[in-house]
Design a protein around this motif. Structure first.
Motif, PDB file in Angstrom:
ATOM      1  N   SER B  52      26.303 -15.325 -33.611  1.00  0.00           N
ATOM      2  CA  SER B  52      25.708 -14.077 -34.104  1.00  0.00           C
ATOM      3  C   SER B  52      24.315 -13.902 -33.528  1.00  0.00           C
ATOM      4  O   SER B  52      23.914 -12.789 -33.169  1.00  0.00           O
ATOM      5  CB  SER B  52      25.629 -14.090 -35.623  1.00  0.00           C
ATOM      6  OG  SER B  52      26.905 -14.193 -36.175  1.00  0.00           O
ATOM      7  N   ASP B 181      30.590  -8.295 -34.622  1.00  0.00           N
ATOM      8  CA  ASP B 181      30.389  -9.629 -35.196  1.00  0.00           C
ATOM      9  C   ASP B 181      31.470  -9.880 -36.245  1.00  0.00           C
ATOM     10  O   ASP B 181      31.384  -9.363 -37.355  1.00  0.00           O
ATOM     11  CB  ASP B 181      28.993  -9.715 -35.820  1.00  0.00           C
ATOM     12  CG  ASP B 181      28.601 -11.145 -36.111  1.00  0.00           C
ATOM     13  OD1 ASP B 181      29.487 -12.019 -36.037  1.00  0.00           O
ATOM     14  OD2 ASP B 181      27.413 -11.382 -36.407  1.00  0.00           O
ATOM     15  N   GLU B 182      32.468 -10.631 -35.899  1.00  0.00           N
ATOM     16  CA  GLU B 182      33.606 -10.918 -36.793  1.00  0.00           C
ATOM     17  C   GLU B 182      34.064  -9.659 -37.517  1.00  0.00           C
ATOM     18  O   GLU B 182      34.062  -9.599 -38.742  1.00  0.00           O
ATOM     19  CB  GLU B 182      33.223 -11.998 -37.804  1.00  0.00           C
ATOM     20  CG  GLU B 182      32.800 -13.295 -37.149  1.00  0.00           C
ATOM     21  CD  GLU B 182      32.394 -14.337 -38.187  1.00  0.00           C
ATOM     22  OE1 GLU B 182      33.153 -14.490 -39.156  1.00  0.00           O
ATOM     23  OE2 GLU B 182      31.347 -14.970 -38.022  1.00  0.00           O
TER      24      GLU B 182
HETATM   25 MG   LIG Z   1      27.796 -15.251 -37.477  1.00  0.00          MG
END
Ligand SMILES: [Mg+2]
Ligand SMILES: Nc1ncnc2c1ncn2[C@@H]1O[C@H](COP(=O)(O)OP(=O)(O)OP(=O)(O)O)[C@@H](O)[C@H]1O
Lengths: 672, 260
Positions: B52, B181-182
């Protein structure tokens, strides 16, 4: 064997037959209960004390009507209207006169007040000078004798003369030093209030005037032992001021105004006498009515006192008892007297109005005035003249339709309290308890304060929460919260000394004159109180608003920035809308905090009971009147109960605002 | 580092080190990755390895952290070092959009969410705005589901719909690059399939960098994959190669599920 089971509690705690969990529950439940009971008791107490207000006030208003005070007041209103017109004409004249006469008109007056201030500050130095002078004058005859005497005597005379005059010089030097030191500190703000206004006016027209006057003070006191003559330019300006005024008064404008003033006074003299007659009559009737009302109570009190009293006292009490008014007067008969005056009133009124109508056209047009103040008052005057006929006719028709036996009901009493424009206690004429002006004062001060405090509190909260660095946060937050720790009386003190003064000064700045209500008439006014209360409300509002903003998820900020928003755009488009409910609640609670504040408004709001018309008006407030007059109101009296009712009203407002704030939070909060 | 395109990569991360605490310790250590245009690049690795952080460095959203600083190397996007003072992060972010792990539509209407980025850029013609909103929602495969309730609050949508709304919101400003991000970690399998499908269509127009914890997802949607471990880049290769034939022992352990 069940005792062996692991779920069974072996050591049972018990208190008064309660288990441990129960005891804890009751302890905390009990605390909550006490608070609730206290709240209910307070409400009941307030309600009980204030509920009796209404019957009392109803009978008070009924006496006002029955006795004919109401009737007399209609005529009195007409008289006041007439007098007001005359007084405005005088004011217009004064404003314009001083304006046209210029600074000179004020200079001598200002110099002498500044001199008074200086003298107060230099008492010991001045005393020394006086003593030194006196010693010389008291010796002068002896010196005269000695100067023709023996050589020894002559020598003694010379020595003494030298010593004494040396002494005088010394005291003069001390005085000079002192005046040089204090002259700069004799400023407008150190003068007494009635001169401050004039001083500001002078400074406005002649910015260096105060400086010149300070220098004049120095030269005056530096030559004190030689001469105590007023400096030339002062006497000159005094003379020229008088001359200018005399000349000005000869001009058409002012001679016209003086003429109008004089004629207007003559219009109401007979009418004035007539109104006095009405008032005397009504006052007498009302006094008798009141003593009849209280007679029953007093009779009971006296009768209770008789058995225990000494024989002498007993006699007195018995006489008192006989004097009590036990029979109510015949109001109809009394009212007949008033009804019978209607034709006389009509005659006097039409005389007054017709002669007034002959005078009004002589009033100079507004364009003939240069001074702003004069123009402002002229406008007021024009409005009064416009409404003149309607007002007089209205009051007249009120008198014609007035009936002494039309009793005032409960609703009218309630309306008289809520919408009543007068709050007068200890009046020699009649007491009124009208909430409106007090409510207006409280409301407008609070609105001013909220308007000032909101941008600071909300802006500060946004800055601290979203823009400031950690270090800044740790610095700013405690400081703002520390404001809360300042006792309100200290703040009020600061308000009188610093804030009020500066607002007053500000209101005399020429380029701010376009603002409504400027220049202000004194340092105590709604604006001063509003500014101070804003300061007091900021910590509460800031803390709550900061909480609300803190509840906006960080991910909103990140999302907004990722879409190409600037920080400012993020704040205005996402953070404020998302935290709006919390911010509104913060503002509401700030409102609740301010409207209940007492000390500041008592000391700086001005204490004038009148519905405010502009933000520089002095006002009184609901909290202020309670704090001020609870001490003087006798328990059980109508004033006392009126104060409780105001308290109940305030309590209700706070309750409503608090529940409103809670609703706002519940309804719109916690969406994320 | 081998890439499947001959052109200059749109994102070039060059020997990049990053610290959250004024350089005391480096969270990212000497990372070099290039992402070719209109391809999907996946970042994988165990929790806390800095995926991240790297992603957030690409649109400088890490600027929000006061104590963050770059301690080495640079990141070039479309050939420009993005951390020089001349670069306006606002303009950068208009070109590098981001979709977050937890869907985060604003508490506004569906329409206002999508129009948000466009409205920031000044007054728009209403018809233009309507067109852009529709285009973006279609692009995010959401149009048919929401077209009748554009004025409703976005918070009333299901999780998968909210995430696709966030994607629509991102593509509405027409970025070159989308960072994710995910994006599927808070979604159920069906919603995940929707979003994966969407990513496959989006890559025809956009360069996508995605962080994921799911190996399957990485193999399904990405062209290249970077594996990170404790702030270091362990391996970066075309996805097929990295999963079928990892060069590094740690990569092999991770992708075969032996640790992580
Ligand atoms: Mg992360
Ligand atoms: N704002 C921050 N301030 C300080 N340290 C941070 C911050 N954000 C992340 N870190 C630290 O940096 C390291 C890398 O975090 P990062 O969030 O990049 O990991 P990640 O690979 O995304 O993990 P995950 O798979 O759990 O999301 C972690 O040790 C984390 O604690």
């Amino acid at each position: 064997m069940s005792k062996e089971h692991p779920f069974i509690n072996k050591k049972q705690f018990s208190f008064l037959g309660l288990g441990k969990q129960d005891a804890i529950k009751f302890l905390f439940g009990g605390n909550a209960l006490i608070s609730i009971i206290a709240l209910i008791l307070i409400t009941l107490f307030l309600a009980k004390e204030s509920i009796y207000f209404f019957p009392d006030y109803q009978s008070n208003l009924n006496i006002y009507r029955k006795s004919g005070k109401e009737f007399a007041d209609y005529a009195e209103n007409q008289l006041k209207y007439q007098k007001e017109i005359k007084s405005l004409v005088t004011q217009v004249k004064q404003y314009e006169l001083f304006h046209q006469a210029g600074v000179d008109a004020y200079i001598p007056e200002l110099f002498s007040t500044m001199k008074t201030v200086a003298i107060e500050k230099m008492t010991s130095e001045l005393l020394a000078v006086k003593i030194a002078k006196n010693r010389i004058t008291s010796k002068e005859i002896i010196w005269d004798i000695w100067s023709e005497g023996s050589p020894e005597e002559q020598a003694q005379m010379k020595a003494q003369k030298a010593e004494f005059s040396q002494n005088l010089i010394k005291t003069q030097e001390a005085l000079t030093a002192k005046i040089n030191k204090i002259a700069p500190s004799i400023k407008i703000s150190t003068l007494s209030p009635q001169f401050q206004k004039k001083a500001y006016e002078v400074q406005r027209q002649e910015p260096s005037a105060i400086k010149t006057l300070q220098e004049a003070l120095i030269s005056y006191f530096s030559n004190y032992t030689v001469s105590t003559k007023t400096p030339d330019f002062i006497t000159q300006s005094s003379r020229s001021g008088v001359e200018k005024r005399t000349v000005l008064l000869q001009t058409p404008l002012f001679s016209n105004l003086s003429q109008v003033e004089k004629e207007l006074t003559e219009t109401y003299l007979p009418f004035n006498a007539f109104v006095e007659k009405l008032r005397d009559h009504a006052l007498l009737v009302s006094i008798r009515a009141e003593s009849f009302l209280s007679a029953a109570d007093r009779k009971k009190a006296i009768e209770e006192g008789i058995p225990e009293a000494s024989p002498e006292k007993k006699k007195k009490l018995l006489i008192d008892l006989k004097r009590l008014i036990t029979e109510d007067q015949d109001y109809g008969q009394q009212a007949e007297v008033l009804y019978a005056t209607l034709p006389e009133h009509q005659e006097l009124l039409s005389k007054m109005t017709s002669s007034s109508h002959a005078i009004f056209p002589k009033l100079p047009n507004i364009n003939e005035f240069e001074n702003k103040g004069a123009r402002r008052i002229h406008k007021k005057l024009t409005k009064l003249l416009k409404d003149y006929d309607a007002f007089m006719a209205q009051q007249r028709s009120n008198m014609e339709s007035w009936r002494h036996d039309q009793t005032i009901g409960f609703l009218k009493t309630l309306g008289g309290f809520v919408f009543g424009q007068k709050w007068i206690s200890n009046s020699s004429w009649h007491n009124f308890f009208g909430l409106a002006p007090l409510f207006g004062g409280s409301l407008f001060i609070t609105l001013i304060a909220i308007t000032i405090a909101t941008p600071f509190a909300v802006g500060g909260a946004i800055y601290v929460n979203r823009i400031a660095s950690k270090a800044e946060q740790n610095f700013i937050k405690p400081i703002i919260e520390f404001i809360q720790a300042i006792p309100s009386v200290v703040l009020a003190f600061l308000g009188v000394v610093v804030v009020g003064q500066n607002i007053l000064k500000l209101s005399y700045i020429p380029w701010l004159e376009w603002l409504p209500g400027f220049p202000a008439s004194g340092e105590q006014m709604m604006l001063t109180a509003g500014v101070l209360l804003a300061f007091m409300a900021i910590p509460t509002m800031f803390t709550l608003a900061e909480d609300a903003i803190n509840n906006v998820p960080k991910s909103y900020t990140e999302a907004s920035l990722s879409l190409g928003a600037t920080r400012l755009q993020t704040i205005f488009n996402v953070i404020i809308p998302s935290s709006l409910s919390g911010v509104v609640a913060a503002i509401l609670l700030g409102f609740g905090r301010i409207i209940g504040e007492t000390m500041v408004v008592l000391l700086v709001a001005g204490g004038t009971i009148d519905w405010p018309t502009t933000w520089t008006d002095p006002v009184h407030t609901m909290t202020g009147i309670i704090a001020q007059s609870t001490g003087e109101a006798a328990p059980g009296s109508i004033q006392y109960r009126a104060l409780f009712l105001v308290g109940l009203f305030l309590f209700g407002i706070s309750l409503i605002i608090n529940s409103l704030a809670q609703n706002v939070i519940k309804k719109f909060g916690s969406k994320h | 580092m081998e890439t499947s395109s001959e052109e200059r990569p749109i994102i070039e991360i060059d020997d990049f080190s990053f610290s959250y605490n004024r350089g005391e310790t480096d969270t990212l250590k000497n990372i070099s990755v290039s992402c070719p245009e209109k391809k999907v690049t996946a970042f994988i690795g165990p929790s806390g390895c800095g995926k991240s952080t790297l992603l957030r460095s690409l649109n400088r959203i890490n600027d929000l952290v006061d104590t963050a600083c770059i301690t080495n190397g640079q990141i070039r996007i479309m050939g420009q070092d993005i951390n020089t003072p001349e670069v306006d992060p606002i303009e950068l972010r208009k070109n590098v959009g981001m979709v977050f792990q937890k869907y985060n539509p604003f508490p506004k209407s569906i329409y206002d969410n999508v129009a948000y980025g466009l409205n920031l850029q000044g007054k728009q013609k209403q018809s233009d705005l309507d067109d852009a909103v529709e285009k973006s929602l279609r692009g995010a495969a959401l149009w048919d589901e929401v077209k009748d309730r554009l004025k409703d609050s976005a918070l009333g949508l299901s999780g998968g719909q909210q995430q696709r709304l966030c994607i629509a919101r991102t593509i509405a400003v027409n970025p070159k690059i989308i960072l994710m991000d995910e994006p599927c970690s808070a979604l159920d399998p069906i919603a995940t399939a929707h979003v994966e499908q969407l990513i496959n269509t989006l890559k025809q127009e956009y360069t996508i960098v995605i962080v994921t914890h799911s190996m399957q997802q990485a193999t399904r949607i990405s062209d290249n994959t970077a594996f990170f471990y404790l702030g270091e880049l362990i391996e970066f290769s075309p996805t097929k190669e990295l999963f079928s034939n990892p060069k590094n022992k740690r990569t092999e352990d991770y992708v075969s599920g032996r640790f992580g």
